[in-house]
Design a protein around this motif. Structure first.
Motif, PDB file in Angstrom:
ATOM      1  N   ARG A   1       0.706  -0.998  -0.055  1.00 29.40           N
ATOM      2  CA  ARG A   1       0.017  -0.073  -0.018  1.00 29.40           C
ATOM      3  C   ARG A   1       0.857   1.061  -0.024  1.00 29.40           C
ATOM      4  O   ARG A   1       0.179   2.400   0.031  1.00 29.40           O
ATOM      5  CB  ARG A   1      -0.961  -0.064   1.240  1.00 29.40           C
ATOM      6  CG  ARG A   1      -2.073  -0.938   1.303  1.00 29.40           C
ATOM      7  CD  ARG A   1      -3.008  -0.645  -0.097  1.00 29.40           C
ATOM      8  NE  ARG A   1      -3.333   0.727  -0.594  1.00 29.40           N
ATOM      9  CZ  ARG A   1      -3.150   1.225  -1.688  1.00 29.40           C
ATOM     10  NH1 ARG A   1      -3.135   0.483  -2.553  1.00 29.40           N
ATOM     11  NH2 ARG A   1      -3.568   2.295  -1.780  1.00 29.40           N
ATOM     12  N   HIS A   2       2.198   1.174  -0.093  1.00 28.41           N
ATOM     13  CA  HIS A   2       3.226   2.478   0.053  1.00 28.41           C
ATOM     14  C   HIS A   2       3.886   2.458  -1.072  1.00 28.41           C
ATOM     15  O   HIS A   2       4.978   3.266  -0.971  1.00 28.41           O
ATOM     16  CB  HIS A   2       3.891   2.352   1.458  1.00 28.41           C
ATOM     17  CG  HIS A   2       2.907   2.174   2.641  1.00 28.41           C
ATOM     18  ND1 HIS A   2       2.769   1.287   3.600  1.00 28.41           N
ATOM     19  CD2 HIS A   2       1.875   2.858   2.914  1.00 28.41           C
ATOM     20  CE1 HIS A   2       1.790   1.270   4.302  1.00 28.41           C
ATOM     21  NE2 HIS A   2       1.239   2.672   4.264  1.00 28.41           N
TER      22      HIS A   2
ATOM     23  N   TYR B   1      -2.565   0.382  -9.434  1.00 26.38           N
ATOM     24  CA  TYR B   1      -2.064  -0.199  -8.144  1.00 26.38           C
ATOM     25  C   TYR B   1      -3.262   0.180  -7.086  1.00 26.38           C
ATOM     26  O   TYR B   1      -3.479  -0.701  -6.226  1.00 26.38           O
ATOM     27  CB  TYR B   1      -0.871   0.621  -7.969  1.00 26.38           C
ATOM     28  CG  TYR B   1      -0.125   0.584  -6.484  1.00 26.38           C
ATOM     29  CD1 TYR B   1       0.551  -0.879  -5.973  1.00 26.38           C
ATOM     30  CD2 TYR B   1      -0.231   1.708  -5.599  1.00 26.38           C
ATOM     31  CE1 TYR B   1       0.954  -0.793  -4.946  1.00 26.38           C
ATOM     32  CE2 TYR B   1       0.232   1.499  -4.138  1.00 26.38           C
ATOM     33  CZ  TYR B   1       0.764   0.272  -3.890  1.00 26.38           C
ATOM     34  OH  TYR B   1       1.496   0.086  -2.652  1.00 26.38           O
ATOM     35  N   ASP B   2      -3.788   1.548  -7.294  1.00 24.89           N
ATOM     36  CA  ASP B   2      -4.642   1.822  -6.199  1.00 24.89           C
ATOM     37  C   ASP B   2      -6.099   0.795  -6.424  1.00 24.89           C
ATOM     38  O   ASP B   2      -6.601   0.853  -5.217  1.00 24.89           O
ATOM     39  CB  ASP B   2      -5.216   3.517  -6.548  1.00 24.89           C
ATOM     40  CG  ASP B   2      -3.770   4.262  -6.015  1.00 24.89           C
ATOM     41  OD1 ASP B   2      -3.084   3.745  -5.316  1.00 24.89           O
ATOM     42  OD2 ASP B   2      -3.973   5.268  -6.435  1.00 24.89           O
TER      43      ASP B   2
ATOM     44  N   TYR C   1      -4.431  -3.317  -5.610  1.00 26.46           N
ATOM     45  CA  TYR C   1      -3.384  -3.633  -4.785  1.00 26.46           C
ATOM     46  C   TYR C   1      -3.769  -3.492  -3.425  1.00 26.46           C
ATOM     47  O   TYR C   1      -3.240  -2.611  -2.678  1.00 26.46           O
ATOM     48  CB  TYR C   1      -1.840  -2.961  -5.146  1.00 26.46           C
ATOM     49  CG  TYR C   1      -1.062  -3.852  -6.099  1.00 26.46           C
ATOM     50  CD1 TYR C   1       0.031  -4.539  -5.817  1.00 26.46           C
ATOM     51  CD2 TYR C   1      -1.792  -4.224  -7.263  1.00 26.46           C
ATOM     52  CE1 TYR C   1       0.792  -5.418  -6.766  1.00 26.46           C
ATOM     53  CE2 TYR C   1      -1.050  -4.876  -8.284  1.00 26.46           C
ATOM     54  CZ  TYR C   1       0.068  -5.355  -8.091  1.00 26.46           C
ATOM     55  OH  TYR C   1       0.822  -6.354  -8.791  1.00 26.46           O
ATOM     56  N   VAL C   2      -4.787  -4.022  -2.842  1.00 20.82           N
ATOM     57  CA  VAL C   2      -5.420  -3.949  -1.690  1.00 20.82           C
ATOM     58  C   VAL C   2      -5.523  -5.032  -0.890  1.00 20.82           C
ATOM     59  O   VAL C   2      -5.432  -6.290  -1.752  1.00 20.82           O
ATOM     60  CB  VAL C   2      -6.690  -3.222  -1.848  1.00 20.82           C
ATOM     61  CG1 VAL C   2      -6.592  -1.976  -2.155  1.00 20.82           C
ATOM     62  CG2 VAL C   2      -7.642  -4.080  -2.771  1.00 20.82           C
TER      63      VAL C   2
ATOM     64  N   TYR D   1       0.379  -6.949   7.928  1.00 18.91           N
ATOM     65  CA  TYR D   1      -0.607  -7.086   6.989  1.00 18.91           C
ATOM     66  C   TYR D   1      -2.000  -6.638   7.544  1.00 18.91           C
ATOM     67  O   TYR D   1      -2.756  -5.590   6.834  1.00 18.91           O
ATOM     68  CB  TYR D   1      -0.927  -8.276   6.196  1.00 18.91           C
ATOM     69  CG  TYR D   1       0.181  -8.799   5.285  1.00 18.91           C
ATOM     70  CD1 TYR D   1       0.442  -8.105   4.237  1.00 18.91           C
ATOM     71  CD2 TYR D   1       0.981  -9.909   5.620  1.00 18.91           C
ATOM     72  CE1 TYR D   1       1.316  -8.738   3.237  1.00 18.91           C
ATOM     73  CE2 TYR D   1       2.027 -10.579   4.842  1.00 18.91           C
ATOM     74  CZ  TYR D   1       2.340  -9.652   3.586  1.00 18.91           C
ATOM     75  OH  TYR D   1       3.220 -10.154   2.723  1.00 18.91           O
TER      76      TYR D   1
ATOM     77  N   LEU E   1      -3.333  -2.808   7.067  1.00 14.14           N
ATOM     78  CA  LEU E   1      -3.610  -2.198   5.915  1.00 14.14           C
ATOM     79  C   LEU E   1      -5.168  -2.162   5.691  1.00 14.14           C
ATOM     80  O   LEU E   1      -6.004  -3.183   5.909  1.00 14.14           O
ATOM     81  CB  LEU E   1      -2.955  -2.921   4.808  1.00 14.14           C
ATOM     82  CG  LEU E   1      -1.399  -3.221   4.978  1.00 14.14           C
ATOM     83  CD1 LEU E   1      -0.779  -4.280   3.741  1.00 14.14           C
ATOM     84  CD2 LEU E   1      -0.754  -1.857   4.818  1.00 14.14           C
TER      85      LEU E   1
ATOM     86  N   ARG F   1     -10.204  -1.770   0.601  1.00 15.85           N
ATOM     87  CA  ARG F   1     -10.986  -0.945  -0.260  1.00 15.85           C
ATOM     88  C   ARG F   1     -11.895  -1.694  -1.213  1.00 15.85           C
ATOM     89  O   ARG F   1     -11.685  -2.933  -1.639  1.00 15.85           O
ATOM     90  CB  ARG F   1     -10.052  -0.021  -1.509  1.00 15.85           C
ATOM     91  CG  ARG F   1      -9.165   0.958  -0.693  1.00 15.85           C
ATOM     92  CD  ARG F   1      -8.383   1.723  -1.697  1.00 15.85           C
ATOM     93  NE  ARG F   1      -7.485   2.676  -1.060  1.00 15.85           N
ATOM     94  CZ  ARG F   1      -6.707   3.588  -1.790  1.00 15.85           C
ATOM     95  NH1 ARG F   1      -6.815   3.443  -3.137  1.00 15.85           N
ATOM     96  NH2 ARG F   1      -5.945   4.387  -1.235  1.00 15.85           N
TER      97      ARG F   1
END
Length: 455
Positions: free
Chosen positions: A130-131, A199-200, A203-204, A229, A232, A235
């Motif tokens: 997430r970063h 990614y947004d 990748y969750v 994990y 996090l 979404r």
């Protein structure tokens, strides 16, 4: 080469996994939706840590092909806590190895390290889940690497180019028509914003799962997963609409001209995949048909087409029964010197017609089954292979705990099942025929751009 035989990978791999490790996996789902699967294997003091994302090229849209694979490359370009390239350096310093791979159906990342380094691997993966930084300068460099990878592995490889063009003709609605690496024009016009949006969206934690296999304690792994994990945030995922391939209504043909030494023939029939482990029959029968045609040196294609008739220098088949989208049953080969592609196609058709008319013998069926098991057993006696088995099945919607039932279904395939599947699916109305027409080889090779693909 894309046309390597995939008949029983991952399906027949399941036949020998119980021999490699008898422990049943443990499973724990975090509050954010991330599933953690652990299989304890005490044979060596190492651990395999894999993170699987349920997103691949099947989820791409026109104009953005290749973005899933590009984002895989960018995942090694750093976060606010870990600089560009530092991820790989830390894994190497820990005495491990790491890499990643993008498929039509999924994207996955792995590390194999001494078991004491598992916590560090989980911390690193959770950080980039997430970063990710996604720096424009890093993107500008990496997109050049991906374009060079496309040139090296597809544009400069005639069999790969043929396979890519065949898929583009065989499939019309399915996203499988586009290559995983993407069309060059899409890569040329891709932006860092495209990668960031991908990614947004995908990748969750609620679109991922972690697989750990090795000399570990499952309770300790679950504790580490909660620690790294667990914080996090999930979404909402984009809505996935079905993109079913319409029924093919007749044979399709294409020719690809490219510099090569030999012509290549690809014959691809539309084929089903496993959707219901219990009720399906045909995918298992097609797996066995592939093994009968090309499972060992005495199989029908190498024995009949290469050794007896000498119509081919090589002849094989390929089929994958596990996928999120549709599948194809392939026949592939190159004609012998003095023989033509048309003669090879006729020979392929004759062998298929023999099975459709006369079926296969019980001894032939038993030999194919035995050869398949023998060929795969030593490959799968590893922690990495066990993690791959679990991850691949989960990625295509087959619960990994169904593996023993898959084995039983495969072993129950009869000669009548194989004959029926050949009659039902190896039909001209669902066939795409692709031919590589070899052109003169260049006198000097294409100069490289200097960008070296990472994997």
């Amino acid at each position: 080469m894309p046309m390597r035989c995939t008949r029983l990978i991952p399906l027949l791999c399941l036949l020998v996994a119980p021999l490699a490790a008898h422990a049943n996996p443990f499973e724990h789902k975090l509050a954010n939706g991330l599933n953690v699967i652990v299989k304890e294997d005490r044979r060596a003091p190492t651990a395999v840590h894999m993170v699987w994302y349920r997103v691949g090229s099947i989820d791409e849209k026109n104009g953005l092909t290749g973005v899933a694979h590009l984002l895989e490359h960018m995942m090694f370009k750093g976060t606010p806590n870990v600089g560009p390239g530092e991820f790989n350096r830390r894994v190497a310093a820990a005495g491990g190895r790491d890499n990643a791979f993008t498929n039509r159906d999924y994207t996955a990342y792995f590390q194999q390290t001494p078991k004491a380094q598992l916590e560090e691997m989980m911390r690193l993966e959770a950080d980039r889940m997430r970063h990710l930084t996604l720096d424009p300068k890093e993107f500008a460099q990496e997109i050049k690497v991906v374009m060079e990878e496309r040139r090296m592995r597809t544009d400069d490889q005639p069999p790969a180019l043929l396979y890519e063009q065949m898929n583009a003709v065989a499939f019309q609605a399915s996203p499988y028509r586009a290559p995983v690496i993407g069309w060059m024009n899409d890569l040329e016009n891709m932006s860092v914003e495209d990668a960031r949006d991908w990614y947004d969206r995908w990748y969750v934690p609620n679109n991922a799962y972690v697989v750990v296999v090795g000399d570990v304690d499952h309770d300790e792994v679950f504790r580490l997963a909660e620690q790294y994990y667990g914080p996090l945030e999930p979404r909402a995922l984009p809505l996935r609409k079905p993109q079913e391939e319409p029924k093919q209504l007749g044979i399709r043909r294409l020719t690809v001209k490219a510099p090569a030494e030999l012509p290549v023939l690809l014959m691809a029939y539309k084929a089903p995949v496993i959707r219901d482990v219990e009720r399906d029959v045909d995918p298992y029968a097609l797996e066995m048909l592939g093994a009968i045609l090309d499972g060992h040196d005495a199989a029908r294609f190498p024995q009949r087409l290469v050794k007896e008739l000498r119509v081919a220098v090589n002849a094989g088949s390929g089929y994958d029964s596990t996928a999120r989208g549709p599948s194809l049953f392939f026949l592939q080969g190159s004609p012998s010197e003095g023989r033509t592609v048309a003669e090879l196609e006729a020979a392929f058709r004759a062998e298929i017609a023999r099975i459709q008319k006369d079926g296969v013998g019980a001894d032939e069926l038993a030999r194919a089954r035995a050869q398949l098991v023998a060929a795969e057993i030593y490959k799968l006696d590893s922690m990495f292979a066990q993690a791959m088995e679990i991850g691949q099945l989960e990625a295509v919607g087959i619960p990994y705990r169904a593996n023993e039932r898959l084995i039983e279904k495969l072993q129950a395939v009869s000669a009548a099942d194989v004959q029926a599947a050949a009659r039902k699916y190896l039909d001209d109305d669902s066939l795409t025929v692709a031919v590589l027409d070899p052109q003169p080889l260049p006198k000097t090779p294409r100069p490289r751009s200097g960008a070296v693909p990472r994997h």
